[in-house]
Design a protein around this motif. Structure first.
Motif, PDB file in Angstrom:
ATOM      1  N   GLN A  60      46.689  37.829  27.399  1.00 36.94           N
ATOM      2  CA  GLN A  60      45.122  38.550  27.564  1.00 36.94           C
ATOM      3  C   GLN A  60      44.952  39.550  26.607  1.00 36.94           C
ATOM      4  OE1 GLN A  60      46.206  39.495  31.749  1.00 36.94           O
ATOM      5  NE2 GLN A  60      44.599  38.337  32.392  1.00 36.94           N
ATOM      6  N   LEU A  61      45.792  40.335  26.193  1.00 35.80           N
ATOM      7  CA  LEU A  61      45.650  41.571  25.253  1.00 35.80           C
ATOM      8  C   LEU A  61      45.346  41.066  23.978  1.00 35.80           C
ATOM      9  CD1 LEU A  61      45.607  44.549  24.877  1.00 35.80           C
ATOM     10  CD2 LEU A  61      48.313  44.477  24.499  1.00 35.80           C
ATOM     11  N   LEU A  91      39.115  44.691  32.070  1.00 35.97           N
ATOM     12  CA  LEU A  91      38.649  43.342  31.853  1.00 35.97           C
ATOM     13  C   LEU A  91      38.940  42.499  32.949  1.00 35.97           C
ATOM     14  CD1 LEU A  91      38.427  42.941  28.159  1.00 35.97           C
ATOM     15  CD2 LEU A  91      36.713  43.406  29.638  1.00 35.97           C
ATOM     16  N   SER A  92      40.293  42.561  33.516  1.00 33.95           N
ATOM     17  CA  SER A  92      40.534  41.751  34.753  1.00 33.95           C
ATOM     18  C   SER A  92      39.847  42.172  35.825  1.00 33.95           C
ATOM     19  CB  SER A  92      41.984  42.019  35.006  1.00 33.95           C
ATOM     20  OG  SER A  92      42.794  41.548  33.930  1.00 33.95           O
ATOM     21  N   VAL A 103      36.572  43.497  35.694  1.00 27.83           N
ATOM     22  CA  VAL A 103      35.397  42.953  35.551  1.00 27.83           C
ATOM     23  C   VAL A 103      35.336  41.551  35.682  1.00 27.83           C
ATOM     24  CG1 VAL A 103      33.891  42.448  33.433  1.00 27.83           C
ATOM     25  CG2 VAL A 103      34.855  44.759  33.697  1.00 27.83           C
ATOM     26  N   GLU A 104      36.201  40.669  35.284  1.00 26.15           N
ATOM     27  CA  GLU A 104      36.241  39.334  35.540  1.00 26.15           C
ATOM     28  C   GLU A 104      36.288  38.680  37.053  1.00 26.15           C
ATOM     29  OE1 GLU A 104      38.067  35.717  33.106  1.00 26.15           O
ATOM     30  OE2 GLU A 104      39.869  36.949  33.909  1.00 26.15           O
ATOM     31  N   GLY A 105      37.255  39.570  37.522  1.00 24.43           N
ATOM     32  CA  GLY A 105      37.073  39.416  39.328  1.00 24.43           C
ATOM     33  C   GLY A 105      35.950  39.921  39.968  1.00 24.43           C
ATOM     34  N   ALA A 106      35.314  41.023  39.412  1.00 22.63           N
ATOM     35  CA  ALA A 106      34.063  40.997  39.926  1.00 22.63           C
ATOM     36  C   ALA A 106      32.836  40.285  39.837  1.00 22.63           C
ATOM     37  CB  ALA A 106      33.223  42.542  39.193  1.00 22.63           C
TER      38      ALA A 106
END
Length: 460
Positions: A218-219, A21-22, A24-27
């Motif tokens: 985050q987790l 998800l990190s 995905v968020e950066g993308a």
């Protein structure tokens, strides 16, 4: 010490979710590698095969990427998939891979897995019970409400080049038949089926949590929004004492010193475990491949997957470590039955491969790969592509085979004078390099270990 051990366990268990998800968020906001920033439910396209040192690339992957992060919180979406070269059996290799937030590969749509024809696939969120629109090719049940779709298109038309071609073998830094790739990817579309509110971003961790505890925050937040399968949920109940299952305000904003110390030390230990398990044996001779690195998916078998003990890790707790290793070293890689990448750093005598020397590889016949294969070299400065590759699509066009069906590949810096050797020539960089053999839809001999990979023989 018990809390420290528990925190280390939670890191290994939860690392794939946080890693995925990190990315995905950066993308969405900054892009990733060659992919531009792209919102949910839209495809981003790379113009070239992505560099091998990009974190989500399996080493040696020679395909051009199209990536979409789907948000299904507002309902299902229709994914339109064009056909591949008119359905020809020897057409370019293409596959759409579906990955949930926990990095499970839960579906494949492509030539190996499904019929090759244009149409729409309905991708639905967990628990959806609506009406399936008429005319769809099939339904893809997503295990989480955010999933990633990775489209892979073979980057060349297949085959080698003729002896009169001054350009030599396929060059990933040069032309690669972009029109055929572009025509396919421009028809990849995502549309909403039902009116609804879709996310524009991921659930946000509390910004007041100290940086040292950010991973656990985050987790905590993402586990709540993207719950895993029931057996995994039962396993993660043990993390209650760490505050990972608490809802509402974050327990880490004003955590007591004992918990902070346990979480900090546990994170370091968990990270060290993943690093150690991920470290390749760089000095090992011969070809190395990991066809079962992605066998940790134990619960979700959708379109195009193989539900078989051969492709499952029997021990669920052991699968968590394998999943973490895969997330760290080859995020979004595919199951071995879809593609494998064997690599070697050394010649048959155990010496490092180096461009100051010449080598030959003799294949007894075409490698057993139903959707094509390629042989490439990568330099050792970050494992970036060193310049060229050769290979074939299923039609087997272009390379020069001997009358007995064997294929001899010459690996060296200079183009051979012999015209036949020039067809089968793979140029190399000046320093140390690694050789990577990619096999798409590999045959049984590859997967059961009976296929003998060609020795990299030094020419003296």
């Amino acid at each position: 010490m018990e809390l420290v051990a528990l925190a280390a366990e939670s890191y290994v268990y939860g690392y794939p979710l946080v890693r995925d998800l990190s990315v995905v968020e950066g993308a969405m906001y900054t892009g990733f590698g060659p992919l531009p920033p792209t919102p949910f439910n839209h495809f981003a396209h790379a113009d070239r095969p992505v560099p091998a040192d990009t974190p989500f690339v399996s080493v040696g992957d020679d395909t051009v990427r199209s990536v979409a992060h789907l948000d299904l919180s507002g309902g299902p979406v229709l994914l339109h998939v064009p056909d591949s070269d008119g359905g020809r059996p020897d057409g370019a290799y293409r596959v759409l891979q579906f990955v949930d937030a926990w990095t499970n590969n839960f579906a494949y749509v492509g030539r190996r897995a499904t019929a090759v024809r244009a149409g729409d696939w309905l991708v639905v969120p967990p628990g959806w019970a609506g009406r399936v629109p008429d005319g769809v090719l099939g339904v893809i049940d997503a295990p989480t409400s955010v999933v990633t779709v990775i489209g892979r298109s073979a980057c060349d038309a297949g085959g080698g080049h003729g002896p009169d071609d001054p350009g030599g073998p396929y060059d990933p830094g040069g032309p690669y038949d972009p029109e055929r790739v572009r025509a396919f990817r421009e028809q990849l579309t995502v549309t909403y089926v039902e009116p609804g509110t879709h996310r524009t971003g991921l659930p946000a961790p509390d910004p007041d949590v100290p940086e040292a505890l950010r991973f656990f925050e985050q987790l905590r937040v993402w586990m709540a929004d993207f719950p895993p399968s029931a057996p995994d949920q039962a396993y993660q109940d043990r993390f209650q004492r760490l505050g990972l299952l608490e809802e509402g305000p974050s327990p880490y904003v004003h955590a007591d010193a004992a918990l902070v110390g346990a979480l900090t030390e546990g994170l370091a230990r968990g990270r060290a475990r993943v690093e150690e398990a991920s470290r390749a044996d760089a000095e090992r001779g011969g070809w190395v491949m990991e066809p079962h690195l992605f066998d940790y998916n134990l619960d979700h078998y959708g379109v195009g997957t193989i539900d078989s003990p051969q492709w499952r890790i029997a021990d669920r707790e052991a699968s968590y470590r394998t999943r973490a290793v895969a997330a760290r070293s080859a995020l979004w890689g595919v199951h071995g039955y879809e593609a494998v990448y064997a690599h070697t750093l050394c010649d048959a005598g155990g010496e490092r491969l180096n461009g100051a020397r010449s080598y030959v590889l003799r294949f007894e016949g075409r490698p057993p790969a139903g959707a094509g294969w390629s042989l490439a070299v990568y330099d050792m400065a970050g494992y970036g592509p060193a310049g060229q590759r050769i290979g074939e699509n299923p039609a087997g066009r272009g390379l020069a085979y001997a009358e007995d069906g064997s294929l001899t590949v010459r690996v060296q810096r200079e183009r051979p004078d012999d015209p036949v050797e020039a067809v089968n020539w793979l140029s190399v960089p000046g320093g140390d390099f690694r050789a990577v053999l990619g096999l798409r839809a590999p045959g049984a001999g590859i997967l059961d270990g009976t296929y003998e990979f060609p020795a990299v023989e030094r020419v003296r």
